[in-house]
Design an enzyme around this catalytic site. Structure first.
Site, PDB file in Angstrom:
ATOM      1  N   PRO A  67     -16.606  -4.204   1.549  1.00  0.00           N
ATOM      2  CA  PRO A  67     -15.673  -5.719   1.195  1.00  0.00           C
ATOM      3  C   PRO A  67     -15.946  -4.454  -0.659  1.00  0.00           C
ATOM      4  O   PRO A  67     -15.837  -3.321  -0.446  1.00  0.00           O
ATOM      5  CB  PRO A  67     -18.036  -5.804   0.735  1.00  0.00           C
ATOM      6  N   ASP A  71      -7.309 -10.576   7.446  1.00  0.00           N
ATOM      7  CA  ASP A  71      -7.490 -10.151   6.399  1.00  0.00           C
ATOM      8  C   ASP A  71      -9.495  -9.878   6.223  1.00  0.00           C
ATOM      9  O   ASP A  71     -10.121 -10.874   6.399  1.00  0.00           O
ATOM     10  CB  ASP A  71      -7.833 -10.905   4.654  1.00  0.00           C
ATOM     11  N   ARG A 123      17.526 -13.014 -21.582  1.00  0.00           N
ATOM     12  CA  ARG A 123      19.009 -13.094 -20.400  1.00  0.00           C
ATOM     13  C   ARG A 123      19.347 -12.706 -21.352  1.00  0.00           C
ATOM     14  O   ARG A 123      19.345 -12.208 -22.778  1.00  0.00           O
ATOM     15  CB  ARG A 123      19.111 -14.691 -20.681  1.00  0.00           C
TER      16      ARG A 123
END
Lengths: 503, 677
Positions: A27, A112, A236
């Protein structure tokens, strides 16, 4: 770097069969961080991927911690009842994984769980290899206490198990939990099969017998990710003289040049504010991360970065970051495209992500083209400002935020917003700051249909993933204007000095 | 212009966005009008920006600079026992990075040692003993000498990096921790330099044996005068000397990449920086399985016939014939091995590949270089409308980016992912376009950026590349189906008088063979030595014989060619070269002429780069499963001929009907497919 991904009749990609990535590790070794990042990347590539977490599944089936028998996590001999329970959980999740492969058309599963002992890994490998699934172990090893402790503090303490605990006591308790498992932990060895071993969060990586297209892509991806704090800004490019022509590659319009100045001011003031926020949060190290700037090699984008070039910033032009190529639709308005290519237009509307108009690029093509940028972006540890085109920013944001491909064309990114993306433990935090509302902010006319497709899809399920800061925090438009004035003064000062030198 | 300026002021709608305007190609005057009108805006704008200048905006293209790699200063220090493929890896890395325009050099300690030894011999100081005893760790004197050599080599590498290099590869064994610590410590003293160790570790006896064998018979001067067996024995002893002190890399604090058994396992440690991770990833993708890479352009397209560039036109009738003839040719080469077919997304490549009975993939990244505003124009049109731009492209064709389109440099960036994937593949045929093939070919052959855009890639020709240990072997199959010639050679450089004469490229060629001294072999036929044809010659018909005759005037080359033919004859009959005389071997002057021709084709990389040419018999076309088609074009076809692919050579190689000879490394031999007459 990605090859084009072909969906075969089975609904899967031609490059790879079924892949099961089995995480291995104690863990708090960053298994979940790695799994989630990988899942995000593979999904963005268009691979049907799912992450199955044993812990989540157990919680779902058995409920909260108090309903679990006391010997469930303890080492040593377990009661018959607990054994049966553990088997039920294990079989349950394995059935789900198999179901995803066999009936949902899934291609990659990331399983997992801790998978700490050889026997259980062998069992998994044999079970799935027999069904034609390629099994790879993905081991996270960590031998540095500070990394583990950091991980516990940032992720585990927020878990419901430690609600109301004193943080120090909780950390100590968690270490004790790990220790129990560490005693019987067996590292993955060469004879177990293909594996990827990540040591100390990517400090060292061992790759053993990895073959296949998606598999090697995963490796390269894992080689590049890191968890250093940094910020990515998107803006942008300014308005250009001929907005709707790809080929003309035209220069900025007067409004565009103004925008460029304001953008620089906004970025500077935002970065200043971030430092302030960190000071208020009590951080001691207030050194500023270096800012890198990437633009496409299109004129409008590179010239939007011109004020940065003037102040000595290094601006890199990336040829892969050019906007989506509109092909035969170049220079056409929406109306004209509809009239001239009605069939193509229909197909484009039904699948704006995958449809490729004649000689044009689809969003998928663009994503494939941008993949090297994704890797470079993952690898980069400095702050990054990307001045680009709507289509490119859409793809990159979709990747960072984890949007499914079909939503990419609908991501809204208006000219005059600075989007800030900060990677967090299992995802990113993104915010938009409005700094400019001059000419060319939106494109109501729909003249530039490919680039501004989001604007043309208003009301058709636009994904709004950013939010403009509530008024009252900072007025960026005002701040940018003020900053710009300051810069101008400074610039004037500089010119005067240089003039006097000449005299 | 005043009106235009007014129309573009803020608040007004954009004048060019009105519907009905076609794309801004360079065919019409619209682009010029636009540039004229915006000049004014730029002027006024730049005044406002306190005198700053932005790059000019006009014309149909721009010349790009080299990419700015000034931040990349990397020392790649190799680690590994002899015969573990260190030089192979460093050579591949060199080719890959140079193709991406990094400045890369290999600093080989072995070369330095041999060069010094050679110089010593030439200075009359007697030969040095470089047998295995020299490499023993107990030989204190030699050890000190070797240390000194390694240090000297590293120092010259650092100096070179500081003078503007990007990646220096330190090719030595660096087999002990102490040695590596010393290197790391030295590089840490230089600001801005980063070091990465690259270990090639191998315990597969087969790989080692083949490397040893390669070393023993490849003409290493260390083993001059030894038989193959002796050489092999000595080399194995040398390896043992290293093995006794060898320590594999495990140091936790330095940056390294370890490759076990050519990619079976890869370990990477503390890889910092994107370039370093790319290097590691590239090496991960390499494999040693034997394979062939076939490259072909699409069949002749209607745009080819019309002389237009770009576009997405269908195949011409001749192109259709090629598409029909291709499967038989491919089958003959590939046999029953599996094969992948890659095409671009344009219809001419898809159509060319459609008869191939193998799995096919289309790649957007394989599409032809985007000519931007010039798409669909002929070269003549461009030259007429934009004469200056047209000339500018020839100044630096690699870095010339068409407006709204791409340069070769951009194409290389776009193809980098394709190369990564290509390295992982086995047998593969790629059917794509002229510029794309030039870039791929340039990668495999290690050609420079100057040469790359002028590589000859004729239509209806299948190029077969076979990756070897130190480069690629090449064969070309020309299918006798007439097609237009789309090659545009580099025009002769105008003498501008400001010293703009092309400087000879300093970069060494990375050919298919090993270079033992680190300098170009002095005996190699220089490409420059071949006289270029006079304009007066040009009108005379250049038949094959005459073409060859002309070249025999170069004396030195003739002698070299003669030796090569003799050598080949000797090898075939198991004799030593000195035992064979020209008369006995029955070698005629014509044979020598052909061999010479082969060399001239190969150019200054001789004898490293070998191209075999096959001009296929007419039957290949006749047997093709296509219905007879009428000639579609009014344009005259060039009589199809094969030319040397290197620019500036222009030598005719073979023309249809005389195709029973094949050019090999050291002469010409009979075409294996054609029976003797």
């Amino acid at each position: 770097m990605a090859a084009p991904l072909y969906v075969t009749q089975s609904g899967r990609l031609w490059h790879a069969g079924l892949i099961l990535l089995v995480t291995v590790g104690l863990p708090a070794r960053g298994k979940t961080h790695v799994s989630r990042s990988l899942e995000r990347y593979l999904r963005w590539l268009g691979v049907k991927t799912r992450c199955y977490s044993l812990g989540d599944y157990r919680r779902k089936v058995l409920g909260a911690a108090e309903k679990i028998p006391a010997d469930y996590f303890e080492p040593g001999e377990k009661s018959e009842e607990t054994k049966a329970l553990r088997k039920r959980i294990k079989d349950g999740i394995e059935n789900q994984v198999w179901d995803f492969f066999s009936s949902q058309g899934g291609q990659v599963v990331i399983y997992d769980a801790n998978n700490c002992d050889k026997a259980s890994r062998k069992d998994l490998l044999e079970k799935f290899e027999a069904r034609g699934v390629h099994v790879i172990f993905l081991e996270s090893v960590c031998d540095r206490r500070e990394i583990i402790e950091n991980n516990i503090r940032s992720v585990k303490l927020s878990s419901p198990d430690y609600k109301g605990w004193d943080p120090e006591a909780a950390v100590a308790d968690y270490f004790k939990r790990i220790q129990v498992q560490a005693n019987k932990y067996e590292e993955v060895t060469d004879d177990e099969g293909p594996f990827i071993k990540i040591i100390n969060v990517g400090e060292r990586i061992v790759i053993h017998r990895i073959e296949g297209y998606l598999q090697t892509r995963c490796c390269f991806f894992l080689m590049n990710i890191h968890n250093q704090p940094r910020t990515i800004y998107f803006a942008r490019s300014g308005q250009s003289l001929i907005e709707h022509s790809y080929k003309a590659d035209s220069d900025l319009s007067p409004a565009g040049w103004e925008y460029a100045e304001r953008l620089k001011a906004a970025v500077m003031s935002r970065r200043k504010q971030v430092i302030e926020e960190r000071r208020e949060a009590g951080e001691e190290d207030l050194s500023e991360t270096k800012l890198r700037i990437w633009t496409s090699s299109r004129r409008r984008a590179h010239h939007t970065a011109w004020p940065f070039v003037q102040s000595g910033y290094k601006v890199a032009q990336k040829p892969q970051m050019g906007e989506i190529n509109p092909g035969v639709w170049d220079g056409l308005s929406t109306e004209e495209a509809k009239a001239l290519y009605p069939d193509e237009w229909e197909r484009f509307l039904s699948d704006p992500y995958a449809h490729r108009a004649p000689r044009a690029e689809s969003y998928h093509d663009l994503s494939v083209r941008l993949e090297p940028i994704i890797f470079e972006l993952e690898r980069c540890q400095d702050d990054l400002l990307i001045i680009g085109h709507a289509s490119v920013i859409r793809c990159l944001l979709a990747y960072l935020v984890g949007l499914p491909p079909n939503e990419v064309p609908a991501v809204e990114i208006a000219r005059g917003d600075l989007v800030e993306v900060v990677p967090a433990s299992y995802g990113v935090v993104s915010r938009a700051f409005h700094f400019w509302s001059g000419e060319g902010r939106g494109d109501e006319s729909g003249a530039n249909l490919y680039e501004n497709f989001a604007e043309a899809t208003v009301g058709k399920g636009v994904v709004d993933m950013t939010h403009v800061l509530p008024t009252g925090t900072t007025d960026y438009e005002e701040a940018a204007a003020a900053e710009e004035r300051g810069e101008k003064e400074k610039a004037k000062g500089l010119t005067r000095r240089s003039e006097s030198k000449e005299v | 212009m005043g009106a235009d300026n007014g129309a573009l002021s803020p608040g007004e709608t954009r004048p060019f966005s009105v519907p009905g305007t076609p794309h801004f190609g360079a065919q019409t005057d619209m682009l010029k009008t636009l540039d004229e009108s915006t000049k004014v805006i730029k002027q006024s704008q730049s005044n406002k920006m306190s005198g700053t200048q932005t790059p000019s905006v006009s014309g149909i293209g721009t010349l790009l600079d080299r990419p700015d790699y000034s931040e990349a200063k990397i020392v790649v220090a190799m680690v590994g026992l002899p015969a573990r493929g260190k030089s192979y890896l460093s050579n591949r890395l060199l080719r890959y990075l140079r193709w991406l325009e990094y400045k890369v050099e290999v600093f080989n300690v072995g070369q330095l040692r041999r060069r010094k030894a050679r110089d010593q011999v030439q200075a009359g100081e007697g030969p040095q003993d470089h047998s295995h005893t020299y490499f023993s760790s107990t030989n204190a004197e030699a050890t000190a000498l070797r240390e000194q050599l390694a240090t000297e080599s590293l120092e010259s590498l650092i100096t070179w990096l500081k003078q503007g290099g990007n990646v220096g590869i330190h090719d030595a064994t660096n087999s002990t921790r102490a040695r590596r610590a010393k290197i790391q410590e030295r590089i840490d003293r230089e600001p801005g330099l980063q070091c990465i160790f690259l270990e090639s570790w191998c315990d597969d006896p087969e790989i080692i044996a083949s490397n040893v064998a390669l070393k023993a018979r490849s003409g290493d001067p260390d083993y001059k005068g030894m038989s193959k067996e002796e050489a092999e024995r000595d080399f194995r002893k040398r390896i043992e000397q290293y093995e006794s002190v060898y320590e594999t890399i495990t140091e936790p604090d330095i940056s390294w990449c370890k490759i076990l058994n050519v990619g079976r396992q890869v370990q990477i440690n503390r890889i910092a920086g994107y370039l370093q991770s790319r290097i590691a990833f590239y090496l991960m993708n390499l494999h040693l399985k034997p394979r062939h890479i076939y490259l072909s352009r699409h069949g002749e397209s209607m745009h080819n016939v019309g002389g237009m560039i770009g576009g997405d036109s269908p195949l011409s009738p001749q192109g259709e014939k090629y598409a029909a003839a291709l499967p038989a040719l491919v089958l003959e080469n590939v046999g029953d091995h599996p094969l992948q077919v890659w095409t671009s997304t344009l219809q001419r490549t898809v159509a060319t590949a459609r008869n191939l009975p193998y799995p096919k993939k289309t790649w957007k990244s394989l599409d032809e270089l985007d000519a931007g505003v010039c798409d669909g124009m002929t070269y003549e049109e461009i030259a007429e409308k934009y004469p200056e731009d047209y000339a500018a492209r020839d100044e630096n064709k690699f870095g010339y980016r068409y407006r709204g389109g791409e340069s070769y440099q951009d194409v290389v960036v776009r193809l980098e992912p394709v190369i990564m994937e290509l390295e992982r593949q086995e047998n593969i045929i790629i059917i794509c376009h002229q510029a794309i093939i030039r870039c791929l070919y340039g990668y495999f052959m290690g050609l420079s950026q100057e040469e790359l855009p002028y590589i000859k890639v004729p239509l209806h020709t299948l190029i077969k590349l076979t990756p070897m240990a130190y480069g690629c072997e090449e064969e070309r199959f020309h299918v006798p189906i007439a097609a237009v010639d789309t090659h545009r050679p580099k025009p002769a450089r105008r003498n501008t008088g400001d010293g703009a004469v092309a400087a000879p490229t300093e970069e060494k060629k990375s050919g298919a063979a090993r270079d033992y001294f680190g300098d170009a072999a002095p005996t190699a036929t220089s490409h420059v030595a071949v006289p270029t044809p006079d304009p007066a010659d040009a009108k005379s018909p250049t038949s094959e014989e005459e073409d060859v005759e002309r070249k025999t005037t170069t004396k030195i080359s003739t002698e070299k060619a003669r030796q090569n033919v003799l050598l080949q004859h000797a090898e075939e009959h198991g004799k030593k070269a000195s035992e064979v005389t020209q008369e006995e071997a029955g070698i005629s002057q014509a044979d020598i002429a052909r061999a010479l021709h082969a060399q001239s084709m190969i150019g200054n990389r001789a004898p490293t780069h070998l191209i075999k040419y096959y001009d296929l018999p007419e039957e290949t076309a006749e047997n093709a499963l296509c219905a007879p088609v009428a000639a579609a074009s009014t344009k005259k076809y060039n009589r199809h001929k094969m030319y040397c692919p290197r620019d500036g050579c222009n030598s005719l190689i073979l023309s249809t009907g005389t195709a029973d000879w094949v050019v090999r490394e050291s002469g010409m031999v009979r075409h294996p497919l054609i029976p003797k007459r």
